[in-house]
Scaffold this motif. Structure first.
Motif, PDB file in Angstrom:
ATOM      1  N   TRP A   1       0.840  -1.204   0.000  1.00  7.91           N
ATOM      2  CA  TRP A   1       0.000   0.000   0.000  1.00  7.91           C
ATOM      3  C   TRP A   1       0.875   1.254   0.000  1.00  7.91           C
ATOM      4  O   TRP A   1       0.634   2.211  -0.742  1.00  7.91           O
ATOM      5  CB  TRP A   1      -0.923  -0.015   1.218  1.00  7.91           C
TER       6      TRP A   1
ATOM      7  N   VAL B   1       0.813   4.322  -2.715  1.00  9.06           N
ATOM      8  CA  VAL B   1       0.499   5.733  -2.480  1.00  9.06           C
ATOM      9  C   VAL B   1       1.733   6.615  -2.661  1.00  9.06           C
ATOM     10  O   VAL B   1       1.614   7.767  -3.063  1.00  9.06           O
ATOM     11  CB  VAL B   1      -0.172   6.000  -1.106  1.00  9.06           C
TER      12      VAL B   1
ATOM     13  N   ARG C   1       0.743  13.023  -8.704  1.00 12.87           N
ATOM     14  CA  ARG C   1       0.022  14.281  -8.460  1.00 12.87           C
ATOM     15  C   ARG C   1       0.938  15.483  -8.661  1.00 12.87           C
ATOM     16  O   ARG C   1       0.507  16.517  -9.185  1.00 12.87           O
ATOM     17  CB  ARG C   1      -0.601  14.280  -7.065  1.00 12.87           C
TER      18      ARG C   1
ATOM     19  N   LEU D   1      -8.361   7.889   0.656  1.00 16.76           N
ATOM     20  CA  LEU D   1      -7.585   6.655   0.642  1.00 16.76           C
ATOM     21  C   LEU D   1      -6.174   6.949   0.148  1.00 16.76           C
ATOM     22  O   LEU D   1      -5.198   6.339   0.581  1.00 16.76           O
ATOM     23  CB  LEU D   1      -8.250   5.674  -0.330  1.00 16.76           C
ATOM     24  N   GLN D   2      -6.076   7.906  -0.776  1.00 16.70           N
ATOM     25  CA  GLN D   2      -4.796   8.309  -1.359  1.00 16.70           C
ATOM     26  C   GLN D   2      -3.816   8.838  -0.313  1.00 16.70           C
ATOM     27  O   GLN D   2      -2.607   8.854  -0.532  1.00 16.70           O
ATOM     28  CB  GLN D   2      -5.010   9.409  -2.406  1.00 16.70           C
TER      29      GLN D   2
ATOM     30  N   LEU E   1      -3.931   7.840   2.959  1.00 14.92           N
ATOM     31  CA  LEU E   1      -3.812   6.865   4.041  1.00 14.92           C
ATOM     32  C   LEU E   1      -2.388   6.308   4.056  1.00 14.92           C
ATOM     33  O   LEU E   1      -1.873   5.903   3.023  1.00 14.92           O
ATOM     34  CB  LEU E   1      -4.812   5.731   3.791  1.00 14.92           C
ATOM     35  N   GLU E   2      -1.773   6.325   5.235  1.00 11.95           N
ATOM     36  CA  GLU E   2      -0.401   5.813   5.392  1.00 11.95           C
ATOM     37  C   GLU E   2       0.654   6.770   4.864  1.00 11.95           C
ATOM     38  O   GLU E   2       1.806   6.396   4.702  1.00 11.95           O
ATOM     39  CB  GLU E   2      -0.219   4.443   4.707  1.00 11.95           C
ATOM     40  N   LEU E   3       0.247   7.988   4.584  1.00  5.89           N
ATOM     41  CA  LEU E   3       1.206   8.993   4.161  1.00  5.89           C
ATOM     42  C   LEU E   3       1.554   9.856   5.374  1.00  5.89           C
ATOM     43  O   LEU E   3       0.668  10.194   6.154  1.00  5.89           O
ATOM     44  CB  LEU E   3       0.549   9.873   3.095  1.00  5.89           C
TER      45      LEU E   3
END
Lengths: 267, 267
Positions: A132, A136, A143, B89-90, B92-94
């Motif tokens: 995951w 991301v 982006r 969601l993009q 998440l975990e960032l």
DNA sequence: CGCCATTTTGAGTAAACTCAATTTATGTGG
DNA sequence: CCACATAAATTGAGTTTACTCAAAATGGCG
């Protein structure tokens, strides 16, 4: 030297290690995955838009890109990939991949069947979490590229791309004396930036004339990092999720978060 | 009517159902997640670039977008979100989110703490898989937008955006008599397309003059779907992963894969 | 050396931008 | 319901950016 360093998926193990302690079970699960290593010539498309993904790959060496084309033949390059990247995670679980993956330089790539990777992820939550994070991390870069495509001038956009490449190569210890490889043509660069080759040529000339860079023999030489960064307001923090573990890919000693200062001083 | 229809995360359950049989355990795991529903006014930023994501949201109603800005103030809109989407969601975990999420219209949004969602995903692989599919489904749309930003003309790009919006609204049963909502200004459209408001205005005029569309009162009327599609070579298949389950969000009867033919005929 | 791809340059064109003014909605208070 | 203020859409004129087409220069390589 233990197995982690040899196995092509060793980098997945290292990613896990960067997230916290790794159980023997997790390590074994990854290193038990089949991984067949292949070498591809330059400019070879590994899979095409519309294919169903069956093998998931890890870049061990070389440069690759993802690209899409319009029926008119106009091409847009979507992303660049280097050692440590998993460029087709984006296509995992998709009925058909919407982009093509091709080599830029000769590249060494490791393949694992998707279903095996998915099984392992399903039984090991922390492995799933690592995947995951890869996903991301790549999306953040996409982006930034969108912002460039839509809102930066051609000159800024080119400068920004060169900065990104330099930082990513630096994290792989591939920048020496402010020089790094830039293994594609101005036409290719145009397909990244959404411009024409002629215009890229002119923008590159401006950067050269201002004493910021030189380009020769597929090498990029950055003479004035600080001014290049200032020109395009480059802020490397968007690369951090992606590079978090690249920095430990090639060296055992920790070099911490991006030491751009050090780079600035050396240029 | 069972609990699935009322609970804001019911759509996650439906997504799972679209992937195969769902165990009671999985269903319960989702419906046990805390979900606080909030209504936001139009043009309200729910979180900003640089924030740490603590709550993960599901769009229940309304339109939202993700956007980024340069220091010059130039803005690029990265994505559009409607009912059923999980726009962050993009992030998440960032370590820090690289974009802002804002409402376009008044919107109803459900929030669940990230760590709870992650826990559930960690213990239920098929839930993790569903989240993964949401994520890559959005990424496909992003890549289509990149292709548009880099390689489509302004006119094609505008036409393509209108086609996408129409198909996505159609999947939510929000298109009636070839009319759908288009709840933002030409300046906003310009920030999606990477153009200026003046130029968007001129491109829109061309589409109107050619008898393809009309725009009034924030409504888009497509008069000639076939020609609009032909103008920009719109191929809706890239939306399929994203819409796979949207089609079952609002209606119990299955309507299969995108019936664009039907749309074409009705315009 | 000669071939091919790539880079570079020039000249003219087209697409998109800027700035400013005008018209048309939209909304608000009296 | 109108007067007014505000935001959005529209138009015009001139400018800039980036594109097209074509030719010339350069570089790598067998």
């Amino acid at each position: 030297m233990n197995m982690t360093d040899d196995h092509p998926l060793g980098l997945l193990v290292r990613k896990l290690e960067s997230m916290g302690p790794v159980t023997g079970d997790e390590r074994r699960a990854i290193l038990d995955l089949p991984a067949s290593v292949r070498v591809f010539p330059p400019r070879y498309d590994i899979f095409h838009e519309g294919d169903r993904l069956s093998q998931c790959c890890v870049v061990l060496n070389g440069w690759l890109w993802c690209h899409r084309s319009l029926s008119s033949g106009k091409r847009q390059i979507i992303s660049l990939h280097m050692a440590g990247d998993l460029p087709d995670l984006q296509g995992l679980e998709l009925p058909a991949i919407d982009y093509s993956l091709g080599t830029i330089t000769e590249s060494t790539v490791s393949f694992t069947p998707c279903e095996r990777l998915l099984e392992t992820a399903a039984t090991h939550p922390r492995i799933a979490k690592a995947l995951w994070q890869f996903l991301v991390g790549d999306a953040v870069v996409i982006r930034e590229w969108m912002l460039s495509l839509g809102r930066r001038s051609a000159l800024e956009h080119l400068a920004h791309l060169l900065c990104e490449i330099c930082v990513r190569q630096h994290s792989l210890k591939m920048v020496h004396d402010c020089r790094c490889e830039l293994p594609f043509s101005q036409q290719d660069t145009a397909d990244i930036l959404g411009l024409t080759n002629v215009h890229v040529n002119r923008m590159a000339r401006i950067l050269k004339q201002r004493g910021l860079i030189t380009l020769d023999d597929k090498m990029l030489f950055i003479h004035n990092w600080q001014n290049l960064v200032r020109l395009c307001e480059f802020d490397a923090s968007y690369l951090e999720p992606k590079l978090k573990f690249a920095s430990m890919l090639r060296c055992t000693q920790e070099n911490g978060p991006l030491h751009l200062d050090r780079q600035v001083q050396s240029c």
